[in-house]
Motif scaffolding. Structure first.
Motif, short mmCIF file in Angstrom:
data_model
loop_
_atom_site.label_atom_id
_atom_site.label_comp_id
_atom_site.label_asym_id
_atom_site.label_seq_id
_atom_site.Cartn_x
_atom_site.Cartn_y
_atom_site.Cartn_z
N ALA A 68 0.83 -1.21 0.00
CA ALA A 68 0.00 0.00 0.00
C ALA A 68 0.86 1.26 0.00
N ASP A 122 -9.81 2.03 1.08
CA ASP A 122 -8.73 1.45 0.27
C ASP A 122 -9.21 1.32 -1.18
N GLY A 289 -6.78 -3.92 7.24
CA GLY A 289 -6.51 -2.63 6.62
C GLY A 289 -5.83 -1.68 7.58
N ILE A 301 -6.78 6.04 2.49
CA ILE A 301 -5.33 5.94 2.43
C ILE A 301 -4.78 7.02 1.50
#
Length: 307
Positions: A68, A122, A289, A301
């Motif tokens: 990520a 996300d 997450g 995010i």
């Protein structure tokens, strides 16, 4: 007449000043969209030293978080390795001090009952959709210990039920006692899991599990049922994720009820798929997450990117 005109002029001037002040205020609060998010992100990043508080480095959620950071171009951010206990301690301290913090989180977990938390959205789906917790057993268990195999194949529960045991443990109750109390308060479900299974006479059985609050709860529960209802002598080994999977694959342990799929333990499943028996999910709707206290202004995010 002159006095009235003077009063009207002053009133008009006051109204103009008031409108001007409101306009300036609106301009100052505008930008709660993209610009506002950038300001909030910069403030959060500075306050947390651009750190995401993680858990043990072998966990799949750590790999997903590293991905990520790369995919969302969070070049200034660092993923801090540690443990589940260290992560929740950092969360507790931040909330007591009313400061922002960003952690790797998952559901089910007792922290969602104790604190007001939220997942950061996300949009790139780095953490995937909802996960499941699976039960894995060694090859040959169905033939060697059919009673244990049948019970584990029947075992299926909910995150709310698990949450009751996790909360009791977090509040100071011994894990074995918390599992025993839950089982005794939910005999109908335990009866369903053990229906028509004949008890054995002291056969040995081994579990492996990771030291996550969720897995401590589930492993203590199945251990208690195997011992109290089905006559087994059970050993539960607390290990890291890699040895947990390796133990089942090599036949050194009989089972684990702590396999998170399809994302968190994806690498282990790819490696050991032909060496374990997957009995399927014991729990559905699991989630992983990045998690923050609800008072943190970031909602995605993507909000963490850039200054």
């Amino acid at each position: 007449m002159k006095k009235n005109m003077k009063w009207l002029l002053m009133l008009s001037l006051s109204a103009m000043l008031l409108l001007s002040a409101c306009s300036q205020s609106d301009e100052g609060t505008a930008g709660t969209g993209e610009g506002g998010n950038e300001e909030a992100a910069a403030s959060i990043g500075e306050q947390v030293d651009y750190e995401i508080i993680g858990i043990d480095p072998g966990a799949g959620i750590m790999k997903a978080t590293a991905q990520a950071i790369e995919d969302y171009e969070l070049s200034d951010w660092k993923l801090v390795e540690g443990s589940s206990a260290a992560m929740t301690a950092a969360l507790d301290k931040a909330i007591k001090d009313e400061e922002p913090v960003i952690i790797t989180g998952w559901t089910p977990h007792w922290m969602f009952s104790k604190y007001d938390l939220k997942y950061l959205e996300d949009p790139k789906k780095i953490y995937g959709e909802a996960e499941e917790i699976h039960t894995l057993v060694r090859l040959g268990l169905e033939e060697d210990q059919p009673e244990a195999y049948q019970f584990l194949d029947n075992f299926m529960w909910t995150s709310d039920a698990m949450g009751e045991i996790m909360t009791a443990i977090q509040e100071g109750q011994d894990p074995a006692e918390a599992a025993k109390e839950w089982a005794e308060n939910n005999t109908d479900l335990v009866d369903e899991w053990t229906k028509d299974i004949q008890p054995v006479d002291g056969e040995e059985f081994k579990f492996s599990y990771v030291a996550w609050d969720s897995e401590i709860a589930s492993t203590n529960l199945v251990q208690y049922i195997l011992e109290s209802r089905l006559g087994y002598e059970v050993t539960a080994l607390q290990v890291e994720a890699g040895p947990m999977w390796t133990g089942v694959a090599n036949g050194d342990v009989d089972a684990t009820v702590a396999a998170w799929l399809p994302l968190t333990h994806a690498d282990y499943m790819a490696e050991f798929e032909d060496k374990v028996v997957d009995l399927g999910p014991s729990m559905e709707g699991v989630k992983t997450g990045l998690v923050v206290p609800s008072y943190v202004e970031a909602n995605s995010i993507e909000d963490l990117k850039g200054e």
